[in-house]
Design a protein around this motif. Structure first.
Motif, PDB file in Angstrom:
ATOM      1  N   LEU A  87       1.381  10.888 -11.013  1.00  0.00           N
ATOM      2  CA  LEU A  87       0.113  10.171 -10.894  1.00  0.00           C
ATOM      3  C   LEU A  87       0.285   9.143  -9.793  1.00  0.00           C
ATOM      4  CD1 LEU A  87      -2.710   9.125 -11.700  1.00  0.00           C
ATOM      5  CD2 LEU A  87      -1.597   7.737 -13.450  1.00  0.00           C
ATOM      6  N   LEU A  88      -0.524   9.268  -8.753  1.00  0.00           N
ATOM      7  CA  LEU A  88      -0.521   8.299  -7.663  1.00  0.00           C
ATOM      8  C   LEU A  88      -1.942   7.779  -7.525  1.00  0.00           C
ATOM      9  CD1 LEU A  88       1.106   6.966  -5.378  1.00  0.00           C
ATOM     10  CD2 LEU A  88       0.405   8.829  -3.895  1.00  0.00           C
ATOM     11  N   SER A  89      -2.118   6.490  -7.783  1.00  0.00           N
ATOM     12  CA  SER A  89      -3.458   5.914  -7.817  1.00  0.00           C
ATOM     13  C   SER A  89      -3.551   4.742  -6.858  1.00  0.00           C
ATOM     14  CB  SER A  89      -3.778   5.448  -9.249  1.00  0.00           C
ATOM     15  OG  SER A  89      -5.062   4.888  -9.326  1.00  0.00           O
ATOM     16  N   GLU A 118      -3.935  13.224   2.976  1.00  0.00           N
ATOM     17  CA  GLU A 118      -2.610  13.612   3.464  1.00  0.00           C
ATOM     18  C   GLU A 118      -1.571  12.556   3.116  1.00  0.00           C
ATOM     19  OE1 GLU A 118      -0.230  14.330   7.683  1.00  0.00           O
ATOM     20  OE2 GLU A 118      -2.414  14.627   7.629  1.00  0.00           O
ATOM     21  N   ARG A 119      -1.909  11.277   3.308  1.00  0.00           N
ATOM     22  CA  ARG A 119      -0.952  10.217   2.991  1.00  0.00           C
ATOM     23  C   ARG A 119      -0.673  10.143   1.488  1.00  0.00           C
ATOM     24  NH1 ARG A 119      -3.911   7.760   7.147  1.00  0.00           N
ATOM     25  NH2 ARG A 119      -5.304   6.668   5.710  1.00  0.00           N
ATOM     26  N   LEU A 120      -1.701  10.360   0.670  1.00  0.00           N
ATOM     27  CA  LEU A 120      -1.494  10.382  -0.771  1.00  0.00           C
ATOM     28  C   LEU A 120      -0.516  11.478  -1.173  1.00  0.00           C
ATOM     29  CD1 LEU A 120      -5.181   9.880  -1.974  1.00  0.00           C
ATOM     30  CD2 LEU A 120      -3.312   8.292  -2.423  1.00  0.00           C
ATOM     31  N   VAL A 121      -0.723  12.672  -0.627  1.00  0.00           N
ATOM     32  CA  VAL A 121       0.131  13.803  -0.991  1.00  0.00           C
ATOM     33  C   VAL A 121       1.552  13.586  -0.489  1.00  0.00           C
ATOM     34  CG1 VAL A 121       0.514  16.274  -0.641  1.00  0.00           C
ATOM     35  CG2 VAL A 121      -1.791  15.418  -1.140  1.00  0.00           C
ATOM     36  N   ARG A 122       1.696  13.095   0.730  1.00  0.00           N
ATOM     37  CA  ARG A 122       3.037  12.801   1.249  1.00  0.00           C
ATOM     38  C   ARG A 122       3.782  11.865   0.293  1.00  0.00           C
ATOM     39  NH1 ARG A 122       4.369  13.188   6.917  1.00  0.00           N
ATOM     40  NH2 ARG A 122       2.711  14.143   8.169  1.00  0.00           N
ATOM     41  N   ALA A 123       3.108  10.788  -0.117  1.00  0.00           N
ATOM     42  CA  ALA A 123       3.752   9.805  -0.984  1.00  0.00           C
ATOM     43  C   ALA A 123       4.064  10.385  -2.358  1.00  0.00           C
ATOM     44  CB  ALA A 123       2.859   8.574  -1.114  1.00  0.00           C
ATOM     45  N   ALA A 124       3.144  11.208  -2.894  1.00  0.00           N
ATOM     46  CA  ALA A 124       3.361  11.788  -4.217  1.00  0.00           C
ATOM     47  C   ALA A 124       4.517  12.777  -4.208  1.00  0.00           C
ATOM     48  CB  ALA A 124       2.092  12.471  -4.701  1.00  0.00           C
ATOM     49  N   VAL A 125       4.587  13.609  -3.183  1.00  0.00           N
ATOM     50  CA  VAL A 125       5.646  14.620  -3.116  1.00  0.00           C
ATOM     51  C   VAL A 125       6.996  13.969  -2.839  1.00  0.00           C
ATOM     52  CG1 VAL A 125       6.488  16.628  -1.859  1.00  0.00           C
ATOM     53  CG2 VAL A 125       4.065  16.468  -2.453  1.00  0.00           C
ATOM     54  N   GLY A 168       0.829  -1.208   0.000  1.00  0.00           N
ATOM     55  CA  GLY A 168       0.000   0.000   0.000  1.00  0.00           C
ATOM     56  C   GLY A 168       0.857   1.249   0.000  1.00  0.00           C
ATOM     57  N   LEU A 169       0.283   2.359   0.426  1.00  0.00           N
ATOM     58  CA  LEU A 169       1.003   3.633   0.402  1.00  0.00           C
ATOM     59  C   LEU A 169       2.236   3.580   1.292  1.00  0.00           C
ATOM     60  CD1 LEU A 169      -1.822   6.332   0.597  1.00  0.00           C
ATOM     61  CD2 LEU A 169      -0.337   5.848  -1.333  1.00  0.00           C
ATOM     62  N   PRO A 170       3.365   4.065   0.788  1.00  0.00           N
ATOM     63  CA  PRO A 170       4.575   4.076   1.615  1.00  0.00           C
ATOM     64  C   PRO A 170       4.524   5.186   2.656  1.00  0.00           C
ATOM     65  CG  PRO A 170       5.007   5.170  -0.473  1.00  0.00           C
ATOM     66  CD  PRO A 170       3.594   4.630  -0.557  1.00  0.00           C
TER      67      PRO A 170
END
Length: 404
Positions: free
Chosen positions: A159-161, A146-153, A30-32
């Motif tokens: 693209l983070l899906s 917040e977790r999506l943005v952390r991982a994307a940045v 899952g999300l790192p």
């Protein structure tokens, strides 16, 4: 013997898939975990909604309740709803200024309905750093944005899906849904999607965090305006433009849309499977033949080998067929466990694959009958291929189609 040759071919296919096909069968972490960015980027969630009043009470509050540290807004695009979708959304928001409800204007020729609604949302969003494309039936766990943005940045992803966890409350959902995700990962191995330089590209439409500048550089949603399977098309578009992508399977987002009957699941898959095959009879025949070879031959060869004598002429078919069947089942177990289902279901995967083959054939039949792509009162005929992103994924077009 023909059966021996087919069993050996199926075994070779499964050994390749298990050992050299991007680890497609691994469900992943899952999300790192990622550090906090120096400055939180602005995010706007775009929610295309057509007749979604029934499901919004379970989903919209989870999105509006995301305590994101930066600027965060939600744009819900009412795409010609007749069930009071806009009124329901406004009532749920209770005057929250973070929600804007935008009525979609008339859809121009050549645009798929959902992609047009997404485009309307992008226009209304202004100029945020990121756009979160999400579906009206998707619920978000606290802190997911917040977790999506952390991982994307932190990962410098454009693209983070995340593939939403789908409902498995009913018997047919437990049969079809884990296999759907398994087949999707087989077609688009998640690790290859995230590998720079790899041609495989895809996304899961329920949750796609996109860097706006890269979307604009790629030509915007107009480049995929005719796409019925918008998420895969968007992934291809961004990766072809040099965007860095990531696709995960996690529990941070979950679909609240029920599929209580086999007919509901059948329609969702059949509506776009033939589109995925570019309306090609040749690709259709190849896909069905491939499904039969990989999924039907192993158990059939096992039975034939037993009948012919396991210590005599049936030994080659029995050995190759049984081993191929065992490898197939073993690769399916992680997905069953992800959905909290018994690994004892794994040997029955060939029966589910035959259902998918039938759905794919039915998709072609519906298209020829003028009912291809039917969804919520709309029917989409085969689009002009110049309107859609070219197929640069590097993976063969085949089912499954996208569930919505």
């Amino acid at each position: 013997m023909v059966v021996d040759a087919l069993a050996l071919a199926a075994l070779g296919g499964w050994l390749y898939l298990a050992l050299a096909h991007g680890g497609f069968w691994r469900t992943g972490p899952g999300l790192p975990d990622a550090r906090e960015p120096d400055e939180w980027p602005e995010v706007v969630a775009v929610v295309p909604a057509r007749d979604e009043a029934a499901v919004l009470p379970e989903t919209l509050p989870t999105l509006l309740g995301q305590r994101y540290p930066g600027a965060f807004r939600v744009v819900l695009v009412d795409d010609g709803s007749t069930d009071g979708t806009a009124e329901t959304a406004a009532s749920l928001a209770g005057g929250d200024p973070a929600l804007a409800i935008v009525p979609a204007t008339e859809r121009p020729p050549g645009w798929a309905g959902k992609v047009w609604a997404m485009s309307e949302g992008v226009r209304a969003a202004g100029h945020p750093d990121f756009i979160l494309f999400t579906d009206a039936d998707i619920a978000y766990a606290p802190g997911t944005v917040e977790r999506l943005v952390r991982a994307a940045v932190a990962g410098r992803r454009d693209l983070l899906s995340q593939m939403a966890t789908l409902s498995t409350r009913t018997g047919w959902e437990r049969v079809i849904v884990p296999a759907f995700v398994y087949f999707f990962a087989q077609l688009y191995p998640f690790r290859r999607v995230g590998r720079d330089g790899a041609r495989t590209a895809a996304a899961a439409g329920g949750c796609m965090l996109v860097r706006r500048a890269v979307l604009e550089r790629a030509g915007g949603l107009a480049r995929i305006r005719g796409a019925l399977i918008d998420d895969v098309a968007l992934g291809r578009l961004l990766k072809r433009a040099g965007g860095r992508c990531r696709l995960d399977l996690g529990r941070d987002v979950a679909s609240r849309r029920p599929y209580p009957r086999l007919a509901d699941l059948w329609t969702m898959i059949a509506r776009s499977a033939y589109h995925q095959l570019r309306y090609s009879p040749v690709l259709l025949a190849g896909t069905v033949a491939g499904l039969l070879l990989l999924y039907a031959v192993p158990p059939a060869a096992t039975v034939a080998g037993l009948a012919a004598g396991p210590s005599g002429p049936g030994a080659p078919a029995l050995g190759a067929g049984a081993l191929a069947w065992a490898v197939m089942a073993a690769t399916y177990v992680p997905m069953l466990r992800f959905y909290g289902l018994s690994p004892a279901r794994a040997p029955a995967l060939p029966l589910v694959a035959l259902l998918y083959a039938a759905m794919t054939l039915d998709s072609a039949r519906r298209h020829r009958a003028g009912r291809g792509g039917a969804w919520k009162g709309r029917t989409l005929s085969a689009p002009d291929e110049t309107l859609s992103a070219p197929n640069k994924s590097g993976a063969a077009d085949a089912p499954p189609a996208t569930l919505e």
